[in-house]
Design a protein around this motif. Structure first.
Motif, PDB file in Angstrom:
ATOM      1  N   THR A 270       0.834  -1.209   0.000  1.00 31.91           N
ATOM      2  CA  THR A 270       0.000   0.000   0.000  1.00 31.91           C
ATOM      3  C   THR A 270       0.865   1.255   0.000  1.00 31.91           C
ATOM      4  OG1 THR A 270      -0.228   0.035   2.424  1.00 31.91           O
ATOM      5  CG2 THR A 270      -1.898  -1.169   1.180  1.00 31.91           C
ATOM      6  N   LEU A 271       1.963   1.223   0.745  1.00 28.48           N
ATOM      7  CA  LEU A 271       2.876   2.372   0.747  1.00 28.48           C
ATOM      8  C   LEU A 271       3.533   2.542  -0.623  1.00 28.48           C
ATOM      9  CD1 LEU A 271       4.687   2.004   4.203  1.00 28.48           C
ATOM     10  CD2 LEU A 271       2.732   3.453   3.633  1.00 28.48           C
ATOM     11  N   ALA A 274       1.847   4.739  -3.199  1.00 29.67           N
ATOM     12  CA  ALA A 274       2.101   6.181  -3.120  1.00 29.67           C
ATOM     13  C   ALA A 274       3.297   6.545  -3.991  1.00 29.67           C
ATOM     14  CB  ALA A 274       2.353   6.592  -1.673  1.00 29.67           C
ATOM     15  N   GLN A 330      -3.331   6.092  -0.625  1.00 31.89           N
ATOM     16  CA  GLN A 330      -1.897   6.309  -0.763  1.00 31.89           C
ATOM     17  C   GLN A 330      -1.553   6.853  -2.151  1.00 31.89           C
ATOM     18  OE1 GLN A 330       0.773   6.038   1.388  1.00 31.89           O
ATOM     19  NE2 GLN A 330      -0.769   5.858   2.983  1.00 31.89           N
ATOM     20  N   HIS A 333      -2.453  10.588  -2.168  1.00 30.94           N
ATOM     21  CA  HIS A 333      -1.504  11.325  -1.329  1.00 30.94           C
ATOM     22  C   HIS A 333      -0.123  11.350  -1.982  1.00 30.94           C
ATOM     23  CE1 HIS A 333      -0.286  13.297   2.302  1.00 30.94           C
ATOM     24  NE2 HIS A 333       0.630  12.399   2.568  1.00 30.94           N
ATOM     25  N   GLY A 334       0.289  10.231  -2.563  1.00 32.34           N
ATOM     26  CA  GLY A 334       1.584  10.184  -3.230  1.00 32.34           C
ATOM     27  C   GLY A 334       1.663  11.142  -4.402  1.00 32.34           C
TER      28      GLY A 334
END
Length: 417
Positions: A270-271, A274, A330, A333-334
């Motif tokens: 998930t990170l 981003a 993400q 936001h990324g």
């Protein structure tokens, strides 16, 4: 030594050998940092079983050095060449991170030891960051600052794609300490690559009639930052952004790993999303900055933060839809960070006099990281006392204040040139 690029025509910054080598070293460092972040989260939450408030404190410790040393670092760096500082602080960061896996393998690791090692790495990072932001104008011409920051932003977001996934996979197979050791080794290689950068650095002229004064130098950086028509509202907005982001990141780790019970691999994935969207944001950043102006590009990026974190609040406790919502959050936001950073940095570097770059950058970083300390502590405490949803609604509210306040300020419509 190469000659300064100041007299050349703006173009693609990667065509400059000095910037290309610096960019390569920075990219590797970004990947190592991204892997380390996932591994540290897994170590303190899963292996050392930290409470919500302890997770917030560990995150805060990483930013505390900016409060303690940030302004001093900026004043000192404006007096000397930056490249040697970058080399030695990168070596030091590698050593500080290596302490964590060594203590784990010796069965001596504790939360206090992790916090101490991260504090040391963060202290070195203060001087690394002070050198990085004032070093870039030595590698490229003024018209290439936004594209050069975009190239670094693309590297950072690519690292946020590769690093968390690779870190999550390494942690899942080999354990969190091994993931941190890989991050340490990445910094070792990055330091070696920085040693190969050739550049003729700017040497500030000093007033020989005045004795050197750290206090006077710091005051000059603070005054310029908070008395500038367009830089001041940008600084204040960024401070609020750091409160919201650090609180959100703290709650997100707990929400994903503890509440949704994601595996470390899925959490890293998930990170990584981003990072994927952040690459697109960084690629488009120069074009959007030219079309809208750097000021409006930053405002647009920050307005995207609130809906991104709203998706986190709305994510259900479901093995498929929960992960999908977190991944989409993400990605939004990324993208916003990929768009924001090159335009913010390029604008700041363009409007700040060369002799003040280190101090202005250090002033903003010190307050930003201080706000990150506050946000990390607030995020951990709010998650433990009020629950994850309430904490995330608070994060959304702060993001909105940061964006709307900047949109109503003289920074709207501001351009670097």
């Amino acid at each position: 030594m190469t000659s300064p690029p100041a007299a050349t025509v703006p173009g693609e910054p990667l065509r400059r050998p000095g910037f290309r080598r610096y960019w390569s070293a920075s990219t590797l460092g970004f990947i190592g940092l991204a892997m380390t972040t996932v591994a540290v989260d897994a170590l303190i939450i899963n292996d050392l079983e930290a409470t919500e408030s302890q997770v917030g404190m560990i995150r805060a410790v990483q930013f505390l050095p900016y409060l303690l040393f940030g302004l001093i670092a900026g004043a000192l760096l404006d007096r000397r060449h930056k490249l040697p500082v970058l080399v030695w602080t990168t070596w030091g960061t590698a050593a500080a991170l290596a302490v964590i896996p060594v203590l784990w393998w010796l069965d001596q690791l504790s939360l206090v030891a992790v916090g101490a090692a991260l504090f040391c790495a963060g202290s070195l990072g203060v001087f690394t960051a002070a050198a990085q932001q004032s070093f870039l104008p030595d590698l490229v011409v003024r018209g290439e600052l936004v594209p050069a920051n975009a190239r670094l932003g693309q590297s950072m977001t690519t690292a946020q794609t590769v690093g968390p996934s690779a870190g999550g996979a390494a942690v899942s197979v080999l354990g969190a300490p091994f993931g941190i050791m890989i991050g340490s080794l990445a910094h070792v290689v990055s330091a070696v690559m920085l040693m190969r950068v050739k550049v003729s650095e700017f040497s500030p002229r000093r007033d020989e009639t005045q004795r050197p004064s750290i206090v006077r130098d710091i005051r000059a950086g603070v005054h310029f930052t908070y008395r500038h028509r367009t830089l001041t509202p940008l600084a204040l907005s960024t401070h609020l952004w750091f409160v919201a982001n650090s609180a959100g990141v703290t709650v997100f780790a707990l929400y994903a790993l503890r509440h949704l019970e994601l595996s470390v691999f899925l959490y890293g994935t998930t990170l990584a999303l981003a990072g994927i969207s952040g690459v697109f944001g960084a690629v488009l950043a120069p074009r959007i900055g030219r079309r809208l102006g750097e000021g409006n590009a930053v405002i647009l990026a920050r307005l995207l933060c609130a809906p991104a974190w709203l998706l986190v609040v709305l994510a259900p406790v479901h093995p498929l839809w929960g992960v999908a919502m977190l991944g989409l959050a993400q990605m939004v936001h990324g993208f916003s960070m990929g768009l924001d950073d090159p335009n913010e940095m390029g604008f700041r570097q363009a409007v700040t006099p060369r002799e003040l770059l280190g101090r202005v950058g250090a002033t903003m970083r010190s307050i930003n990281r201080t706000m990150a300390v506050v946000g990390s502590l607030l995020g951990g405490l709010a998650a433990g006392a009020l629950g994850y949803d309430a904490a995330l609604w608070g994060v959304i509210a702060i993001f909105l204040v940061s964006a709307v306040g900047l949109a109503l300020s003289p920074h709207r419509g501001a351009r670097a040139t």
